[in-house]
Each structure stands twice: as C-alpha cells, then as structure tokens.
Design an enzyme around this catalytic site. Structure first.
Site, PDB file in Angstrom:
ATOM      1  N   GLU A 115      46.551  42.392  30.296  1.00  0.00           N
ATOM      2  CA  GLU A 115      47.308  43.179  31.376  1.00  0.00           C
ATOM      3  C   GLU A 115      48.334  44.178  30.533  1.00  0.00           C
ATOM      4  O   GLU A 115      49.525  44.071  30.458  1.00  0.00           O
ATOM      5  CB  GLU A 115      48.136  42.270  32.211  1.00  0.00           C
ATOM      6  CG  GLU A 115      47.225  41.646  33.400  1.00  0.00           C
ATOM      7  CD  GLU A 115      48.106  40.938  34.236  1.00  0.00           C
ATOM      8  OE1 GLU A 115      49.235  40.758  34.258  1.00  0.00           O
ATOM      9  OE2 GLU A 115      47.393  40.119  34.959  1.00  0.00           O
ATOM     10  N   GLU A 125      40.630  37.368  35.525  1.00  0.00           N
ATOM     11  CA  GLU A 125      41.745  37.066  36.595  1.00  0.00           C
ATOM     12  C   GLU A 125      41.728  37.077  38.053  1.00  0.00           C
ATOM     13  O   GLU A 125      41.581  38.192  38.331  1.00  0.00           O
ATOM     14  CB  GLU A 125      43.213  37.073  35.990  1.00  0.00           C
ATOM     15  CG  GLU A 125      43.689  36.558  34.697  1.00  0.00           C
ATOM     16  CD  GLU A 125      45.177  36.827  34.536  1.00  0.00           C
ATOM     17  OE1 GLU A 125      46.086  37.011  35.290  1.00  0.00           O
ATOM     18  OE2 GLU A 125      45.280  36.903  33.122  1.00  0.00           O
TER      19      GLU A 125
END
Length: 515
Positions: free
Chosen positions: A193, A316
C-alpha cells in the site's frame, strides 16, 4: 433431528418449480484458464490476536502446539488445503525489520506496533517461525518486504538470508539460527500500500523505488522468488497502468486491494451482526463491484503486457465492519456470519471468471482479524461461516474454468438496490469431475435453477449446502455449529435436472454427466 431437517432440505430436486427458473448452462467443451490454487491464499499480519494468541502460543504453552503453533488451528487450516500465506503484513510490513525476528527469542527486541493498537511487539514470531507454519500447512510463502522504512540493503540481505545456499555470512547466520537449507520462498512483495501506510507515494515515485530496490534483490535461480509490486485499490487503475508500463520486465505481479464495507464509508462501516436487509444487500452490492475493478485493471495490463506475463494479485480483500464493542479498535476483530460466507463465495466466482490474470488472492485475515477463517479465545476455537465456504470450494483449486451462462436470472432488489439473484461458477477439477458453485443472494426467497451441460444428459449432483435461518447467523463458543455445511444432492428426470436453492445459500456440487 436438527441434522435430519437440514439433510431433507438439501435434497432439493424440484419436479414442478414454484418460482421462475434460472437457467445455468455450462459449456464443458470450451475450457478456459486454470484457476490458480493461490486464489485461495490466506493472509496473516502482526495485528491484534491474528498471530499471537490466535495461532502462536509458544512452545511452553499448555495449549497443545508444535513449535509454538497451535495444533487445533494448524489442523483446521490444513483441512482448507491452504496453498499460500502472506506475512508479515500489511501495513506492519513497512515497519518490520527482519533481523528483530531472528536469534534467541529471549534476546529479541520488543517494539511497539504503531499501526495496530500501539501494543508491544515481542518479535517472537519471525522468519524461522513463519516458515515453520507454512511448512506445517504444506503451503507456499509470500513474504512482504519493508520498502517504506527500510533500505535496499536490508531487503537484499533478507532475501539472501532466506534463499542462499552459499557459505556467505548471512547464509551461515541462518544456519546458526537453526535452518541448514534455504527456505522455499515462493513470492516476495516489495512494499505494501505505497499509496497509503506504505509511504504516501505516487505511482510514478513508487515505480522508481520498486525498480531501485528490485535491482538489489538477488537469489540463486533455484530459490528465486517471484516479485510482486504494490499496486492500487478500489477504483484506481493508475497504479496498475504505471507499474505495468514502466516496470513490465521487473515484476511478476501487481497487487490490488479492495475491502467490502456495507455503508461504503470508512467512518461508520456498519455492524457485523444485527443488520437489516438493506445492509445485507448493500454489502453484497459493494462486494460485487470488485468485478468491474478487476476488469478495468486487467484492461491496463492487456495494454501494457499483451503477453500476459504479469498477474493481478488481489492480496487483500474481504469484509470490514465496525469492530465489536468492548474490543481494542486497533485489533480489527469482527464477528463472522452467513453474510460473510455469501460474500466469500461471490468473490470466488468473480476470481474464477478472471482466472487468466487473477493468479493469487489473500483474504484478510486468517485468524481473529476481519473476515477470519477461525476465531479463538484462549484454548477454545471455532470455525466461521467463511471457513466453511473456503472448504466447500477446495475442488476449484487448480481446476480448469468453464464458461457459464445464466438466463432468466431474476434480480434481487431491496429499495433502489438491485443485484443478480444467482451467481454461478463451473470448472473441471484436477479429479476429473465437473464442479459447479451456486449462490442465492436473496435472504428471503429460494430459487429454482435448471442445469444444462451442453445438452448432455445429467444424472445427478452431489455436494454440500451452506445456509442458515438468519442473515446474521454465526458460530459461537457455546454453539459452534450453528452455521455448517450439510449434504446436498438431486437426481435428474429424463436427463434434465432442477435444484431448489434455499434462501441465502452457497452450494458446491459435482455434476454427474452421462456418457
């Protein structure tokens, strides 16, 4: 008697359907891409009790364990045929320094987990402990490296520590710490991320950093992992576009993250239990959005990588609700209900449809965190509805996808929200069987489904059904089997077969076709 009622319900052959029939046609003559087993991957982050207490209790614990890992949890996960585990994060990965988790546990530094609850991180679970876990599971390892607060030297030394079979100082340090041969490192992620907790970078800046770090990650060919770049999330396709354009020859895959939130708002996400039908359909509608997101990202990959060397790794995903009252907000503990099982199955069917590019996914997370497979409390353990969905779909691992067409798929509507009433996926399993998964998204009405396999005569279907009386039905330590699969079967009449799917149901069956 309770089990008998469920079994009778599961024998759902409907000679004279009471509802409009949905037609499901499987084209077994035109197989598609293989559904990579890693689509059923898992994720274990240093977050709450997801690792410590939930899985790791230490060798000295009274809870039965092997090398510190709970026997009951490991046994349950083995029954899912877990193909791959991602570790140590997540946001935690970009603050994790691998040397802290090596050497004698009593001498490892205690840090603060600033991302998740501000609790102490003992570093008791490090590289060697993680590989003990994946080897016990028979799974592959996906290790996420620290790009955010680390250095190219630190990352390159970790890769050497794990993969080198030489007599280098780092390889010998691994041996000193108890591991003679290199670890089997299947995948290595460079950051996580990067658009957020991994550094607040732009796609262009991250891609330059990725190539910088990647140039120093060297491993013997026999033990070299595939490298994964940190991609985008939600509706953002720029990360996939920039990375696949500017680092096309440097990466094997680009990650993508999407969480299903009932309200669509991070501030107040919605409760895991006690919700109404409006939140039920909102959750399912939001989870179905991932189909379009994957399609849009794949379009960028097809433009920049026409040879299809790069995979889209949804590493995710899952539901994210408001945390349970009375728990640490940083631990992300939420209850897991029949709604979560339906969400999981809908996502599986979408991933199958994109099997050519979606070669790995990792639900968040394995134990006690977000949409978990397992919930523990001290020495107790329960299996969640999501766990059962994963177990039912095991035959789809490394199966060959088959085209499925649905006709007369009456929408399920609540207020102004409308979604398909039935979701379906089919594949030819490694066992040679034809497998079919069906989901009824309507929590209040059953649906009749007529099956067709290219006009061939169908003899029967046999498999499992997962449903429950309430939308938020869930398993507890007092009632651990409120939601669990039951047998489901039906026989054909005249080569044709119709099944009645109960409301809010997930069904996985083997379809027997006559020669």
């Amino acid at each position: 008697m309770h089990a008998l009622k469920h079994t009778v319900l599961a024998l759902a052959f409907a000679a004279a359907p009471a509802f409009a029939q949905v037609s499901v046609t499987i084209d077994a003559a035109h197989p598609g891409a293989v559904i990579n087993k890693n689509v059923y991957g898992q994720f274990a982050e240093h977050l709450g009790t997801g690792i410590y207490e939930g899985m790791w209790v230490g060798p000295g614990s009274k809870i039965p364990n092997t090398k510190g890992w709970r026997n009951d949890v490991v046994g349950a996960l083995k029954d899912l045929h877990v193909p791959l585990v991602r570790w140590p994060g997540g946001c935690f990965a970009d603050e994790y320094h691998w040397r802290d988790g090596t050497g004698p546990r009593a001498k490892r530094p205690v840090k603060v987990n600033t991302n998740w609850g501000g609790v102490e991180e003992s570093n008791a679970v490090g590289t060697h402990e993680f590989f003990d876990l994946v080897e016990m599971l028979g799974a592959d390892a996906y290790v996420n490296g620290n790009l955010g607060s680390g250095t190219p030297q630190e990352m390159s030394e970790w890769v050497e520590y794990m993969t080198s079979d030489s007599k280098s100082t780092l390889a010998n340090l691994r041996r000193k710490n108890g591991r003679e041969k290199p670890f089997k490192l299947a995948y290595f992620g460079i950051g996580n991320e990067a658009w957020g907790c991994g550094g607040n970078m732009t796609p262009e800046y991250y891609t330059g950093m990725y190539k910088h770090f990647k140039s120093f990650l060297k491993a013997p060919e026999a033990t070299r992992p595939k490298f994964i770049a940190s991609g985008g999330n939600d509706n953002d396709t720029k990360w996939t576009d920039v990375i696949s354009r500017d680092a096309a020859h440097e990466t094997d895959g680009i990650s993508f993250h999407y969480y299903t939130i009932p309200t669509g708002k991070w501030e107040v996400k919605g409760a895991a239990t006690g919700f109404d039908e409006a939140q039920w359909i909102a959750t399912l509608a939001n989870t179905l959005k991932i189909d379009g997101m994957i399609t849009n990202n794949v379009a960028k990959l097809d433009k920049n990588d026409p040879d299809k060397k790069i995979g889209l790794f949804v590493d995710e995903w899952g539901t994210w609700y408001d945390v349970e009252k009375g728990t640490n907000a940083g631990f992300l503990f939420q209850q897991n209900t029949m709604r979560d099982a339906v969400v999981a199955a809908l996502n599986f069917n979408i991933f199958h449809a994109h099997a050519e590019r979606v070669r790995m996914t990792n639900i968040a997370q394995m134990v006690n965190v977000l949409q978990a497979m397992i919930i523990t409390d001290k020495d107790k353990m329960i299996l969640t509805p999501t766990y059962h969905a994963y177990q039912m779909y095991v035959p789809f691992q490394d199966a060959t996808s088959l085209p499925v067409a649905l006709a007369n798929n009456v929408p399920y509507r609540v207020g102004g929200v409308s979604i398909p009433g039935v979701s379906a996926s089919a594949a030819r399993g490694k066992d040679g069987k034809l497998w079919l998964a069906l989901v009824n998204t309507n929590p209040g009405q059953p649906v009749d489904v007529a099956l067709d396999v290219g006009g061939r005569h169908i003899a029967a279907v046999n498999g499992q059904l997962l449903t429950a009386a309430a939308m938020d039905a869930h398993n507890t330590f007092q009632q651990a089997t409120t939601v669990k699969p039951v047998p489901f079967s039906a026989r054909a009449a005249g080569g044709k077969l119709s099944v009645k799917l109960p409301a809010k149901a997930v069904v996985v069956v083997a379809v027997e076709v006559q020669p």
